[in-house]
Design a protein around this motif. Structure first.
Motif, PDB file in Angstrom:
ATOM      1  N   GLU A  51       0.830  -1.204   0.000  1.00 23.89           N
ATOM      2  CA  GLU A  51       0.000   0.000   0.000  1.00 23.89           C
ATOM      3  C   GLU A  51       0.868   1.259   0.000  1.00 23.89           C
ATOM      4  N   LEU A  52       1.969   1.216   0.738  1.00 25.86           N
ATOM      5  CA  LEU A  52       2.884   2.356   0.742  1.00 25.86           C
ATOM      6  C   LEU A  52       3.513   2.564  -0.628  1.00 25.86           C
ATOM      7  N   ASP A  53       3.847   1.470  -1.297  1.00 26.79           N
ATOM      8  CA  ASP A  53       4.419   1.576  -2.639  1.00 26.79           C
ATOM      9  C   ASP A  53       3.415   2.186  -3.616  1.00 26.79           C
ATOM     10  N   SER A  54       2.148   1.810  -3.470  1.00 24.50           N
ATOM     11  CA  SER A  54       1.110   2.373  -4.338  1.00 24.50           C
ATOM     12  C   SER A  54       0.976   3.872  -4.104  1.00 24.50           C
ATOM     13  N   PHE A  55       1.049   4.267  -2.835  1.00 22.69           N
ATOM     14  CA  PHE A  55       0.988   5.694  -2.530  1.00 22.69           C
ATOM     15  C   PHE A  55       2.190   6.430  -3.116  1.00 22.69           C
ATOM     16  N   PHE A  56       3.375   5.823  -3.019  1.00 18.98           N
ATOM     17  CA  PHE A  56       4.577   6.472  -3.532  1.00 18.98           C
ATOM     18  C   PHE A  56       4.482   6.658  -5.048  1.00 18.98           C
ATOM     19  N   THR A  57       3.883   5.688  -5.727  1.00 20.71           N
ATOM     20  CA  THR A  57       3.669   5.823  -7.171  1.00 20.71           C
ATOM     21  C   THR A  57       2.773   7.018  -7.469  1.00 20.71           C
ATOM     22  N   LEU A  58       1.723   7.188  -6.668  1.00 21.24           N
ATOM     23  CA  LEU A  58       0.827   8.329  -6.829  1.00 21.24           C
ATOM     24  C   LEU A  58       1.557   9.636  -6.555  1.00 21.24           C
ATOM     25  N   PHE A  59       2.423   9.632  -5.564  1.00 21.02           N
ATOM     26  CA  PHE A  59       3.182  10.835  -5.228  1.00 21.02           C
ATOM     27  C   PHE A  59       4.139  11.216  -6.357  1.00 21.02           C
ATOM     28  N   ARG A  60       4.816  10.218  -6.929  1.00 12.54           N
ATOM     29  CA  ARG A  60       5.714  10.495  -8.055  1.00 12.54           C
ATOM     30  C   ARG A  60       4.941  11.050  -9.244  1.00 12.54           C
ATOM     31  N   ARG A  61       3.755  10.522  -9.453  1.00 13.93           N
ATOM     32  CA  ARG A  61       2.922  11.030 -10.548  1.00 13.93           C
ATOM     33  C   ARG A  61       2.561  12.491 -10.306  1.00 13.93           C
ATOM     34  N   TYR A  62       2.273  12.824  -9.056  1.00 17.38           N
ATOM     35  CA  TYR A  62       1.964  14.215  -8.721  1.00 17.38           C
ATOM     36  C   TYR A  62       3.141  15.128  -9.059  1.00 17.38           C
ATOM     37  N   LEU A  63       4.356  14.710  -8.709  1.00 18.09           N
ATOM     38  CA  LEU A  63       5.533  15.528  -8.987  1.00 18.09           C
ATOM     39  C   LEU A  63       5.727  15.739 -10.484  1.00 18.09           C
ATOM     40  N   VAL A  64       5.544  14.666 -11.247  1.00 19.07           N
ATOM     41  CA  VAL A  64       5.737  14.752 -12.698  1.00 19.07           C
ATOM     42  C   VAL A  64       4.705  15.678 -13.326  1.00 19.07           C
ATOM     43  N   GLU A  65       3.442  15.513 -12.942  1.00 15.51           N
ATOM     44  CA  GLU A  65       2.384  16.312 -13.556  1.00 15.51           C
ATOM     45  C   GLU A  65       2.438  17.762 -13.090  1.00 15.51           C
ATOM     46  N   LYS A  66       2.942  17.982 -11.878  1.00 14.10           N
ATOM     47  CA  LYS A  66       3.114  19.361 -11.418  1.00 14.10           C
ATOM     48  C   LYS A  66       4.169  20.069 -12.256  1.00 14.10           C
ATOM     49  N   SER A  67       5.248  19.366 -12.550  1.00 14.51           N
ATOM     50  CA  SER A  67       6.325  19.963 -13.346  1.00 14.51           C
ATOM     51  C   SER A  67       5.884  20.230 -14.783  1.00 14.51           C
ATOM     52  N   SER A  68       5.083  19.324 -15.331  1.00 14.59           N
ATOM     53  CA  SER A  68       4.630  19.489 -16.717  1.00 14.59           C
ATOM     54  C   SER A  68       3.413  20.395 -16.828  1.00 14.59           C
ATOM     55  N   ARG A  69       2.921  20.854 -15.656  1.00 14.35           N
ATOM     56  CA  ARG A  69       1.757  21.752 -15.610  1.00 14.35           C
ATOM     57  C   ARG A  69       0.559  21.155 -16.335  1.00 14.35           C
ATOM     58  N   THR A  70       0.317  19.896 -16.050  1.00 16.30           N
ATOM     59  CA  THR A  70      -0.827  19.211 -16.639  1.00 16.30           C
ATOM     60  C   THR A  70      -2.124  19.822 -16.116  1.00 16.30           C
ATOM     61  N   THR A  71      -3.050  20.090 -17.014  1.00 20.15           N
ATOM     62  CA  THR A  71      -4.329  20.667 -16.607  1.00 20.15           C
ATOM     63  C   THR A  71      -5.354  19.567 -16.366  1.00 20.15           C
ATOM     64  N   LEU A  72      -6.292  19.856 -15.515  1.00 21.05           N
ATOM     65  CA  LEU A  72      -7.331  18.895 -15.175  1.00 21.05           C
ATOM     66  C   LEU A  72      -8.472  18.984 -16.180  1.00 21.05           C
ATOM     67  N   GLU A  73      -8.853  17.847 -16.755  1.00 25.99           N
ATOM     68  CA  GLU A  73      -9.962  17.797 -17.704  1.00 25.99           C
ATOM     69  C   GLU A  73     -11.245  17.513 -16.922  1.00 25.99           C
ATOM     70  N   TRP A  74     -11.965  18.576 -16.612  1.00 28.96           N
ATOM     71  CA  TRP A  74     -13.139  18.450 -15.753  1.00 28.96           C
ATOM     72  C   TRP A  74     -14.241  17.610 -16.387  1.00 28.96           C
ATOM     73  N   ASP A  75     -14.271  17.526 -17.702  1.00 29.54           N
ATOM     74  CA  ASP A  75     -15.302  16.724 -18.369  1.00 29.54           C
ATOM     75  C   ASP A  75     -15.168  15.241 -18.046  1.00 29.54           C
ATOM     76  N   LYS A  76     -13.968  14.839 -17.621  1.00 24.91           N
ATOM     77  CA  LYS A  76     -13.750  13.433 -17.283  1.00 24.91           C
ATOM     78  C   LYS A  76     -14.107  13.114 -15.834  1.00 24.91           C
ATOM     79  N   ILE A  77     -14.413  14.147 -15.044  1.00 25.07           N
ATOM     80  CA  ILE A  77     -14.779  13.940 -13.647  1.00 25.07           C
ATOM     81  C   ILE A  77     -16.271  13.631 -13.575  1.00 25.07           C
ATOM     82  N   LYS A  78     -16.607  12.430 -13.169  1.00 28.62           N
ATOM     83  CA  LYS A  78     -17.994  11.991 -13.134  1.00 28.62           C
ATOM     84  C   LYS A  78     -18.368  11.508 -11.730  1.00 28.62           C
ATOM     85  N   SER A  79     -19.653  11.541 -11.448  1.00 29.23           N
ATOM     86  CA  SER A  79     -20.154  10.984 -10.192  1.00 29.23           C
ATOM     87  C   SER A  79     -20.100   9.459 -10.258  1.00 29.23           C
ATOM     88  N   PRO A  80     -20.018   8.780  -9.110  1.00 29.77           N
ATOM     89  CA  PRO A  80     -20.011   7.309  -9.116  1.00 29.77           C
ATOM     90  C   PRO A  80     -21.291   6.758  -9.734  1.00 29.77           C
TER      91      PRO A  80
END
Length: 231
Positions: A51-80
């Motif tokens: 579980e910690l490794d999975s979190f670390f993968t998510l954290f690394r993804r955050y760092l990469v996308e922050k650096s690349s200034r990835t924008t959030l595509e709100w159209d892809k955000i849906k309710s369950p």
């Protein structure tokens, strides 16, 4: 009106790469320390480290996308989907299973001070109803459960360095009540969360992802706390 987009220079890329590497290294060390502090058997420890490794993968993804200034595509955000949400009416229709209470523990965050509300000490000691504090009400609710079903549900309090000493003194008054109370400082509370807050860029589109990371850190700390304190 067109918006001018600034391109990154080589020095900017190099700077961000270096800071991201340091941040990732600090997070990895903090997670390793969190894993080492757990008192688990081999099977549970392997699951926890995964579980910690999975979190670390998510954290690394955050760092990469922050650096690349990835924008959030709100159209892809849906309710369950409806089939992914269990309605309360369905839960309430399930047969009562008292044996599950042996697997239950009530854990409450108890790290905040009540200074903004004119209270000296933890917020949990603020009187809210008929002379009862937040903590009194929590104890009474759990004690009722224990008496009603002859159970032994404990109350676990996750303190901060600011509230730990006062809380240890306050819970002594419940020694005659039918409830076991354990309190301790939240393990790993400083290392993990401090790294995330230091990396928080103000007013960026990726704040939602940082929020997920912070909640995940809290959940990991809660999990570690439970496995270390549950009888």
């Amino acid at each position: 009106m067109s918006t001018k987009k600034h391109t990154k220079t080589h020095s900017t890329y190099a700077f961000e790469s270096n800071t991201n590497s340091v941040a990732a290294s600090q997070m990895r060390n903090a997670l390793n320390k969190l894993a080492d502090s757990s008192k688990l058997d081999d099977a549970a420890r392997a699951k926890f480290e995964n579980e910690l490794d999975s979190f670390f993968t998510l954290f690394r993804r955050y760092l990469v996308e922050k650096s690349s200034r990835t924008t959030l595509e709100w159209d892809k955000i849906k309710s369950p989907n409806p089939d992914e949400v269990v309605k309360y009416e369905i839960i309430s229709q399930q047969p009562e299973n008292v044996s599950n209470l042996s697997k239950l523990a009530v854990l409450k965050l108890n790290g905040g001070l009540g200074t903004s509300m004119g209270c000296v000490g933890p917020k949990s000691v603020i009187e809210v109803r008929e002379g009862n504090t937040f903590l009194d009400l929590s104890v009474r609710q759990i004690e009722y459960l224990n008496r009603q079903y002859d159970s032994d549900v404990p109350l676990l309090l996750m303190n901060s360095f600011n509230t730990d000493k006062d809380t240890e003194h306050l819970i002594k008054k419940y020694s005659a009540n039918r409830i076991r109370i354990r309190s301790s400082i939240n393990p790993g509370s400083q290392e993990s969360t401090r790294i995330l807050y230091c990396l928080s860029p103000p007013n960026t589109i990726l704040h939602w992802m940082l929020g997920i990371l912070q909640v995940t850190v809290i959940c990991l700390n809660l999990y570690t706390y439970l496995v270390n304190w549950m009888p």
